[in-house]
Design a protein around this motif. Structure first.
Motif, short mmCIF file in Angstrom:
data_model
loop_
_atom_site.label_atom_id
_atom_site.label_comp_id
_atom_site.label_asym_id
_atom_site.label_seq_id
_atom_site.Cartn_x
_atom_site.Cartn_y
_atom_site.Cartn_z
N SER A 107 -4.52 10.58 9.98
CA SER A 107 -4.09 9.88 8.77
C SER A 107 -5.22 9.01 8.25
CB SER A 107 -2.88 8.98 9.08
OG SER A 107 -1.76 9.77 9.41
N SER A 108 -5.27 8.87 6.95
CA SER A 108 -6.29 7.99 6.36
C SER A 108 -5.92 6.54 6.61
CB SER A 108 -6.39 8.25 4.86
OG SER A 108 -5.19 7.84 4.22
N MET A 109 -6.90 5.66 6.45
CA MET A 109 -6.62 4.23 6.55
C MET A 109 -5.53 3.84 5.54
SD MET A 109 -10.59 2.86 6.76
CE MET A 109 -10.18 1.12 6.73
N GLU A 110 -5.67 4.31 4.30
CA GLU A 110 -4.70 3.93 3.27
C GLU A 110 -3.31 4.50 3.56
OE1 GLU A 110 -7.54 5.58 2.88
OE2 GLU A 110 -7.37 7.29 1.52
N ALA A 111 -3.25 5.69 4.15
CA ALA A 111 -1.95 6.29 4.49
C ALA A 111 -1.24 5.49 5.58
CB ALA A 111 -2.13 7.74 4.94
N VAL A 149 0.85 -1.20 0.00
CA VAL A 149 0.00 0.00 0.00
C VAL A 149 0.88 1.25 0.00
CG1 VAL A 149 -1.83 1.24 1.20
CG2 VAL A 149 -1.82 -1.27 1.19
N ARG A 150 2.03 1.16 0.69
CA ARG A 150 2.97 2.29 0.73
C ARG A 150 3.46 2.67 -0.68
NH1 ARG A 150 5.17 4.95 5.34
NH2 ARG A 150 3.17 5.40 6.19
N PRO A 153 2.02 9.55 4.20
CA PRO A 153 3.38 9.04 4.17
C PRO A 153 4.33 10.10 3.62
CG PRO A 153 1.84 7.45 3.24
CD PRO A 153 1.09 8.73 3.43
N PRO A 154 5.57 10.16 4.06
CA PRO A 154 6.22 9.20 4.95
C PRO A 154 6.00 9.48 6.45
CG PRO A 154 7.83 10.79 4.25
CD PRO A 154 6.54 11.16 3.55
#
Ligand code: SF4
Length: 172
Positions: free
Chosen positions: A133-137, A37-38, A55-56
């Motif tokens: 932060s978002s879930m995806e982040a 995902v990163r 991120p980061p």
């Protein structure tokens, strides 16, 4: 403090009353987290490194996995079409649930931070009370996590496609 089933249900109802379209109680093990995902953040998202919630600066996936496993109950919030409103609901819920005595409660949002333009990229965050932060982040595979919870979600393949947004409340 561990939440009883009745308390968890009350929190779920709070989410619905605040405007979430759906709120599902899920176990931490049903949240899909991936190192890949990163890569999607770093290569392919123009928000990379543009706010303190992304991120980061946001937690690495491996940290997120450990954090999720420190909770008993998660509530997956769903709202089609309006990620900003969903994030407001999640942040408000985090505060309200904390004040009810659940000191570990934490929320993960959806999408990039919208509060400052541009983000000054300096701590402390100007809206630390609600910028999350978002879930995806955090390295969560939101598609798979939503599907694991019984939602139907597909890639939005064009501008007319329906959009579905998810946020996560970690309760204890
Ligand atoms: S609230 Fe402002 S300072 Fe904090 S992460 Fe968002 S844009 Fe950056």
């Amino acid at each position: 403090m561990e939440a009883s089933p009745a308390e968890v249900e009350r929190i779920r109802e709070l989410a619905l009353n605040r405007g979430a379209h759906n709120a599902k109680i899920i176990p931490p093990s049903s949240v899909a987290v991936g190192e890949w995902v990163r890569l999607k953040c770093k290569f392919g998202c123009d928000g990379y490194s543009r706010s303190l919630t992304c991120p980061p600066f946001s937690p690495e996936p491996s940290t997120t996995r450990k954090v999720l496993d420190e909770y008993e109950v998660l509530i997956l919030l769903h709202l089609p079409g309006n990620w900003a409103h969903l994030n407001d609901i999640a942040a408000d819920l985090e505060r309200e649930v904390f004040l009810r005595g659940f000191h570990k409660v934490y929320s993960m949002a959806s999408g990039p931070c919208r509060f400052c333009d541009p983000c000054p990229m300096q701590y402390p965050c100007r809206h630390a009370d609600k910028a999350r932060s978002s879930m995806e982040a955090c390295g969560i595979d939101v598609y798979q996590t939503a599907r694991n919870a019984g939602f139907t979600i597909e890639v939005a393949s064009n501008h007319d496609s329906p959009t579905n947004y998810f946020a996560l409340l970690l309760v204890e």
